[in-house]
Design an enzyme around this catalytic site. Structure first.
Site, PDB file in Angstrom:
ATOM      1  N   LYS A 158     -61.470  -7.211  -8.029  1.00 57.96           N
ATOM      2  CA  LYS A 158     -61.612  -7.949  -9.281  1.00 57.96           C
ATOM      3  C   LYS A 158     -60.260  -8.297  -9.902  1.00 57.96           C
ATOM      4  O   LYS A 158     -60.156  -9.235 -10.688  1.00 57.96           O
ATOM      5  CB  LYS A 158     -62.499  -7.181 -10.239  1.00 57.96           C
ATOM      6  CG  LYS A 158     -63.901  -7.043  -9.647  1.00 57.96           C
ATOM      7  CD  LYS A 158     -64.978  -6.765 -10.632  1.00 57.96           C
ATOM      8  CE  LYS A 158     -66.354  -6.916 -10.016  1.00 57.96           C
ATOM      9  NZ  LYS A 158     -66.577  -6.162  -8.764  1.00 57.96           N
TER      10      LYS A 158
HETATM   11  C1  LIG Z   1     -67.585  -6.497  -7.729  1.00 59.39           C
HETATM   12  C2  LIG Z   1     -67.471  -5.871  -6.392  1.00 59.39           C
HETATM   13  C3  LIG Z   1     -68.220  -6.319  -5.269  1.00 59.39           C
HETATM   14  C4  LIG Z   1     -69.239  -7.443  -5.358  1.00 59.39           C
HETATM   15  O1  LIG Z   1     -68.650  -8.686  -5.545  1.00 59.39           O
HETATM   16  P1  LIG Z   1     -69.559  -9.922  -6.081  1.00 59.39           P
HETATM   17  O2  LIG Z   1     -68.596 -11.015  -6.339  1.00 59.39           O
HETATM   18  O3  LIG Z   1     -70.199  -9.404  -7.346  1.00 59.39           O
HETATM   19  O4  LIG Z   1     -70.550 -10.233  -5.035  1.00 59.39           O
HETATM   20  C5  LIG Z   1     -68.006  -5.707  -4.037  1.00 59.39           C
HETATM   21  N1  LIG Z   1     -67.139  -4.684  -3.917  1.00 59.39           N
HETATM   22  C6  LIG Z   1     -66.412  -4.211  -4.960  1.00 59.39           C
HETATM   23  C7  LIG Z   1     -65.488  -3.063  -4.748  1.00 59.39           C
HETATM   24  C8  LIG Z   1     -66.539  -4.785  -6.231  1.00 59.39           C
HETATM   25  O5  LIG Z   1     -65.822  -4.304  -7.260  1.00 59.39           O
END
Ligand SMILES: *Cc1c(COP(=O)(O)O)cnc(C)c1O
Length: 497
Positions: free
Chosen positions: A111
């Site tokens: 993120k």
């Molecule tokens: C948010 C997240 C995901 C999922 O990603 P999306 O864009 O919501 O599909 C997968 N792995 C981790 C570690 C995350 O923080």
């Protein structure tokens, strides 16, 4: 370039408005009216520096931002914030299998790739829209997003951020990550209860007219760092193109223009949707492989065209994918339906009323052509972590392991050995307990920091600095409030009487 709404295709706004607002007033998500393209020739001459590539790609989507502005935003976000030089390195696991590591940022999860950049895109969006307000970001978090947003907005001029987390809903490490956050414009508060209590409280403040006018009187306005904001999605397109270029550089001319498969551990459908946009731009992508954990609502949807959230919710060891409503899917449906916002609105209405909808044959055919989907439960995840470590001495976190397992299923079923890029979304040290258990059996008697150290010992890999440093950092925020006291907490954080 103009943006429209997935629920009303007559809407036209520029990118700054789309980013400043986050969500369209009709409840739809903003999508670009046309997709800028990149050509094969541009690939071979594309910028070698990730930041320059990002400025180039984003500039094509954010046409109402000045070119220098986009460049400044990107340089602020990606200079010195990611360890190891490359924000998104692509590591070879074995022949035809590459891991795109998206967790070298300050919070050790993917993120950061978007949340380091969003604050700059957002503050500039407000300026471009001709407003002169201090932006107040409110976040309700179940863990990872709160910390990534705090790191992104810390000390960004013109912004303040307040994060609420459930007092009994986050891990000790996650809590420490937030309560020790530095920055003069940040605030963190625990809410007694679970994530739903927290989210309900925050939503109430967002829509409270009294709060809104109190903020306006003080030259402030609320905004959101939510994952449906276009400003969080667009930065994610860049790293798929970057991965392709990195592979091309190591494999040389024979690879030029050849397709890749992309495998993504998926929750809210944001990360994999960005890969779809990269494909629409012209990146040679064969299949988009969608990996889910035991919450396999997307697996079923991509295979059958039926979306049905009426199923048990599983708490898993890959918690960031524990999700039953994948918001960004709405954007995909808009594009696949030929910009038919009426049909999309209908499906979304059914989803909110009955929890279920079924798309038409024309969409199903496209889903089968574009995607392959599979799921992997907790046991399969841990087996995969051990196997990947034993065979390749590569340490995968629980989310990445779900993707590795589903990719194995794909290979077994299709025999398609097109070079694959597997998105790795978190550092294994962020989920030390589960990763350690996969390698060394039950270690639940250990304290979390001891698990981190032990994992480092077994794997021979250093603990990422942001996690290692947590142990000795001073806790700055220890306030706990009840669900009904959030407004007071916001007022006091902002100095409003
Ligand atoms: C948010 C997240 C995901 C999922 O990603 P999306 O864009 O919501 O599909 C997968 N792995 C981790 C570690 C995350 O923080």
């Amino acid at each position: 370039m103009q943006y429209t709404s997935t629920r009303n295709n007559t809407v036209r706004v520029d990118s700054a408005t789309a980013i400043a607002r986050g969500i369209s007033p009709d409840g739809g998500l903003y999508v670009p009216c046309e997709i800028p393209t990149i050509t094969a020739g541009e690939f071979s001459s594309a910028a070698a520096d990730y930041r320059d590539l990002a400025a180039d790609i984003l500039g094509r989507f954010l046409t109402d931002y000045k070119t220098e502005t986009v460049k400044e935003c990107v340089y602020s976000a990606y200079t010195d914030k990611f360890s190891g030089g490359h924000p998104a390195p692509c590591v070879k696991l074995k022949d035809n299998e590459y891991i795109l590591e998206l967790w070298h940022g300050p919070t050790c999860a993917f993120k950061d790739m978007a949340l380091q950049l969003l604050p700059y895109l957002l503050t500039n969006a407000v300026t471009i829209c001709g407003e002169d307000k201090e932006i107040i970001i409110l976040v309700a978090t179940s863990g990872d997003t709160g910390k990534a947003a705090l790191e992104g907005f810390a000390d960004v001029p013109g912004t303040k951020i307040i994060v609420f987390y459930p007092s009994d809903g986050v891990s000790r490490i996650q809590k420490l990550q937030m309560t020790t956050q530095s920055g003069a414009n940040v605030n963190v508060c625990a809410v007694r209860g679970n994530f739903d209590d927290t989210q309900t409280g925050v939503k109430k403040i967002f829509t409270d007219d009294g709060m809104k006018s109190a903020l306006a009187e003080n030259g402030m306005a609320f905004s959101s760092a939510n994952s449906i904001n276009w400003g969080r999605l667009a930065p994610q397109i860049v790293y798929y193109i970057s991965a392709y270029l990195d592979i091309m550089n190591t494999r040389g001319g024979e690879f030029d223009g050849k397709p890749i498969n992309i495998v993504v551990p998926t929750g809210n459908f944001g990360n994999i949707l960005a890969a779809y946009y990269a494909k629409l731009m012209g990146l040679p992508v064969n299949k988009l492989i969608c990996a889910s954990n035991a919450n396999d609502v997307l697996t079923e949807f991509l295979r059958t065209g039926v979306y049905d959230r009426n199923r048990p919710f599983h708490t898993t060891i890959s918690p960031s994918m524990d999700i039953l409503i994948s918001s960004n899917l709405e954007r995909l449906l808009y594009h696949l339906s030929g910009c038919d916002s009426e049909r999309v609105s209908g499906w979304m209405k059914q989803l909110s009323e009955t929890g279920r909808y079924e798309v038409d044959e024309d969409i199903k055919a496209q889903l089968r052509e574009l995607f392959w989907a599979g799921s992997c439960d907790d046991n399969g995840t841990q087996v995969q972590i051990k196997k990947t470590f034993d065979e390749h001495h590569y340490l995968a976190d629980t989310h990445t392991a779900v993707a590795l397992d589903v990719y194995e299923q794909y290979l077994a079923q299709t025999g398609d050995n097109t070079p694959a890029v597997i998105a790795s979304t978190a550092s294994p040290f962020k989920f030390s307990g589960s990763v350690l258990e996969a390698l060394a059996g039950d270690c639940s008697e250990l304290e979390e920091f001891d698990m981190i150290d032990k994992l480092s010992e077994i794997s021979g890999q250093p603990v990422p600095a942001p996690l290692a440093g947590l142990k000795t950092r001073e806790v700055r925020f220890d306030k706990v409030c009840s669900r009904d006291e959030l407004a007071d907490a916001v007022n006091s954080a902002l100095g409003i009487k």
